[in-house]
Write a protein that holds these residues in place. Sequence first.
Motif, PDB file in Angstrom:
ATOM      1  N   GLN A   2      36.133  13.004  56.233  1.00 22.63           N
ATOM      2  CA  GLN A   2      36.724  12.774  54.909  1.00 22.63           C
ATOM      3  C   GLN A   2      36.880  11.272  54.666  1.00 22.63           C
ATOM      4  OE1 GLN A   2      40.096  15.674  55.954  1.00 22.63           O
ATOM      5  NE2 GLN A   2      39.932  15.913  53.735  1.00 22.63           N
ATOM      6  N   GLN A   3      36.495  10.846  53.478  1.00 25.11           N
ATOM      7  CA  GLN A   3      36.569   9.431  53.131  1.00 25.11           C
ATOM      8  C   GLN A   3      37.146   9.268  51.732  1.00 25.11           C
ATOM      9  OE1 GLN A   3      35.543   6.664  55.136  1.00 25.11           O
ATOM     10  NE2 GLN A   3      36.665   5.568  53.552  1.00 25.11           N
ATOM     11  N   GLN A   4      38.146   8.394  51.616  1.00 24.68           N
ATOM     12  CA  GLN A   4      38.701   8.063  50.305  1.00 24.68           C
ATOM     13  C   GLN A   4      38.040   6.781  49.815  1.00 24.68           C
ATOM     14  OE1 GLN A   4      42.945   7.565  50.209  1.00 24.68           O
ATOM     15  NE2 GLN A   4      42.985   6.978  48.046  1.00 24.68           N
ATOM     16  N   PHE A   5      37.285   6.893  48.704  1.00 21.15           N
ATOM     17  CA  PHE A   5      36.562   5.749  48.176  1.00 21.15           C
ATOM     18  C   PHE A   5      37.414   4.927  47.208  1.00 21.15           C
ATOM     19  CE2 PHE A   5      33.239   8.908  49.159  1.00 21.15           C
ATOM     20  CZ  PHE A   5      32.534   8.188  50.106  1.00 21.15           C
ATOM     21  N   SER A   6      38.278   5.590  46.491  1.00 16.52           N
ATOM     22  CA  SER A   6      39.169   4.916  45.551  1.00 16.52           C
ATOM     23  C   SER A   6      40.386   5.802  45.345  1.00 16.52           C
ATOM     24  CB  SER A   6      38.457   4.641  44.221  1.00 16.52           C
ATOM     25  OG  SER A   6      38.228   5.849  43.519  1.00 16.52           O
ATOM     26  N   GLU A   7      41.268   5.391  44.433  1.00 17.89           N
ATOM     27  CA  GLU A   7      42.469   6.172  44.174  1.00 17.89           C
ATOM     28  C   GLU A   7      42.148   7.568  43.655  1.00 17.89           C
ATOM     29  OE1 GLU A   7      46.518   5.898  41.423  1.00 17.89           O
ATOM     30  OE2 GLU A   7      45.239   4.138  41.686  1.00 17.89           O
ATOM     31  N   ARG A   8      41.020   7.707  42.970  1.00 18.73           N
ATOM     32  CA  ARG A   8      40.672   8.986  42.355  1.00 18.73           C
ATOM     33  C   ARG A   8      39.480   9.688  43.006  1.00 18.73           C
ATOM     34  NH1 ARG A   8      43.097  10.166  37.547  1.00 18.73           N
ATOM     35  NH2 ARG A   8      44.281   8.507  36.534  1.00 18.73           N
ATOM     36  N   ILE A   9      38.680   8.988  43.779  1.00 13.98           N
ATOM     37  CA  ILE A   9      37.433   9.556  44.309  1.00 13.98           C
ATOM     38  C   ILE A   9      37.524   9.722  45.821  1.00 13.98           C
ATOM     39  CG2 ILE A   9      34.944   9.280  44.524  1.00 13.98           C
ATOM     40  CD1 ILE A   9      34.990   7.601  41.988  1.00 13.98           C
ATOM     41  N   ASN A  10      37.229  10.938  46.278  1.00 12.89           N
ATOM     42  CA  ASN A  10      37.197  11.258  47.703  1.00 12.89           C
ATOM     43  C   ASN A  10      35.885  11.961  48.038  1.00 12.89           C
ATOM     44  OD1 ASN A  10      40.116  10.766  48.846  1.00 12.89           O
ATOM     45  ND2 ASN A  10      40.390  11.741  46.855  1.00 12.89           N
ATOM     46  N   GLY A  11      35.476  11.832  49.278  1.00 10.39           N
ATOM     47  CA  GLY A  11      34.271  12.510  49.737  1.00 10.39           C
ATOM     48  C   GLY A  11      34.527  13.243  51.032  1.00 10.39           C
ATOM     49  N   THR A  12      33.833  14.371  51.216  1.00 12.66           N
ATOM     50  CA  THR A  12      33.908  15.116  52.464  1.00 12.66           C
ATOM     51  C   THR A  12      32.498  15.510  52.883  1.00 12.66           C
ATOM     52  OG1 THR A  12      34.148  17.264  51.353  1.00 12.66           O
ATOM     53  CG2 THR A  12      36.175  16.084  51.921  1.00 12.66           C
ATOM     54  N   CYS A  13      32.332  15.710  54.189  1.00 19.45           N
ATOM     55  CA  CYS A  13      31.047  16.179  54.703  1.00 19.45           C
ATOM     56  C   CYS A  13      31.323  17.114  55.873  1.00 19.45           C
ATOM     57  CB  CYS A  13      30.182  14.999  55.140  1.00 19.45           C
ATOM     58  SG  CYS A  13      28.479  15.459  55.521  1.00 19.45           S
ATOM     59  N   ASP A  14      30.867  18.352  55.773  1.00 20.65           N
ATOM     60  CA  ASP A  14      31.089  19.369  56.803  1.00 20.65           C
ATOM     61  C   ASP A  14      29.793  19.675  57.532  1.00 20.65           C
ATOM     62  OD1 ASP A  14      33.644  19.483  55.897  1.00 20.65           O
ATOM     63  OD2 ASP A  14      33.519  21.507  55.061  1.00 20.65           O
ATOM     64  N   PHE A  15      29.872  19.717  58.859  1.00 21.64           N
ATOM     65  CA  PHE A  15      28.786  20.197  59.709  1.00 21.64           C
ATOM     66  C   PHE A  15      29.316  21.434  60.431  1.00 21.64           C
ATOM     67  CE2 PHE A  15      28.415  15.636  59.273  1.00 21.64           C
ATOM     68  CZ  PHE A  15      27.073  15.440  58.984  1.00 21.64           C
ATOM     69  N   SER A  16      28.672  22.579  60.251  1.00 24.70           N
ATOM     70  CA  SER A  16      29.211  23.824  60.797  1.00 24.70           C
ATOM     71  C   SER A  16      28.182  24.550  61.657  1.00 24.70           C
ATOM     72  CB  SER A  16      29.676  24.753  59.666  1.00 24.70           C
ATOM     73  OG  SER A  16      28.608  25.096  58.821  1.00 24.70           O
ATOM     74  N   TYR A  17      28.720  25.336  62.597  1.00 21.69           N
ATOM     75  CA  TYR A  17      27.884  26.197  63.449  1.00 21.69           C
ATOM     76  C   TYR A  17      28.651  27.474  63.730  1.00 21.69           C
ATOM     77  CZ  TYR A  17      25.831  28.234  67.627  1.00 21.69           C
ATOM     78  OH  TYR A  17      25.288  29.115  68.528  1.00 21.69           O
ATOM     79  N   GLU A  18      27.943  28.609  63.717  1.00 16.87           N
ATOM     80  CA  GLU A  18      28.563  29.892  64.021  1.00 16.87           C
ATOM     81  C   GLU A  18      27.582  30.775  64.774  1.00 16.87           C
ATOM     82  OE1 GLU A  18      31.538  31.994  61.311  1.00 16.87           O
ATOM     83  OE2 GLU A  18      29.709  33.188  61.031  1.00 16.87           O
TER      84      GLU A  18
END
Length: 213
Positions: free
Chosen positions: A132-148
Amino acid sequence: RKDNSGSIYGIYNYSVKTALYLQYQYVDVNYDNSTIRDNTQNFIYGGINWKSTEKTSLNFKAGTQSRDVKDNSVDQITDEDSDNRGLALELDLQYQVREKTKVALLVHRKIDESDSYTAESTEILGGVFRYQQQFSERINGTCDFSYEHADYNQFINYDARKDDLYGFRPAVQYAFRDWLMFELAYKFESRNSSEDIYNYDTNTIFLSANAAI
């Protein structure tokens, strides 16, 4: 299918940063048509909720799960005893790398309902690594890597089936207001099954709006 569930917790606050707990959960599963799959499940967990520092937090529980089918005749058409028992666990580990950067590891294992008519239940072991990364006060980003990994408890006359599911999901969230958030996401999933007919790749684009009052 209709599920009815209830849980009971006992919590002991060992310290300001640490809580220990016991949990019992009961689940009653009833199918509309495939009533041969009706079952009850009992979970008994021991867990810890721990926040060691401002940067690290852990929520972990592990225990046993029993899954008992209501129709005893199911034993005659499965390769194994239809009363499944095994390890059940959930892990949620969060780490604040920097002020605006966080990573998380989520792991789960349990016996689940099957998504296949040829199997009575499925043993699931999976995990997600989240950035998870907060780019600014209003913009955030997430990136999920999953395995099952899924191990199917097949009915008699069907070969043992095992699936591996891989996923990748980047997303960007924009907080338009304090109570309104928009998200644009892309999700890729790839299933590799021992039965080729169940193999697939999917590509999905999401645009969603989330409001809170």
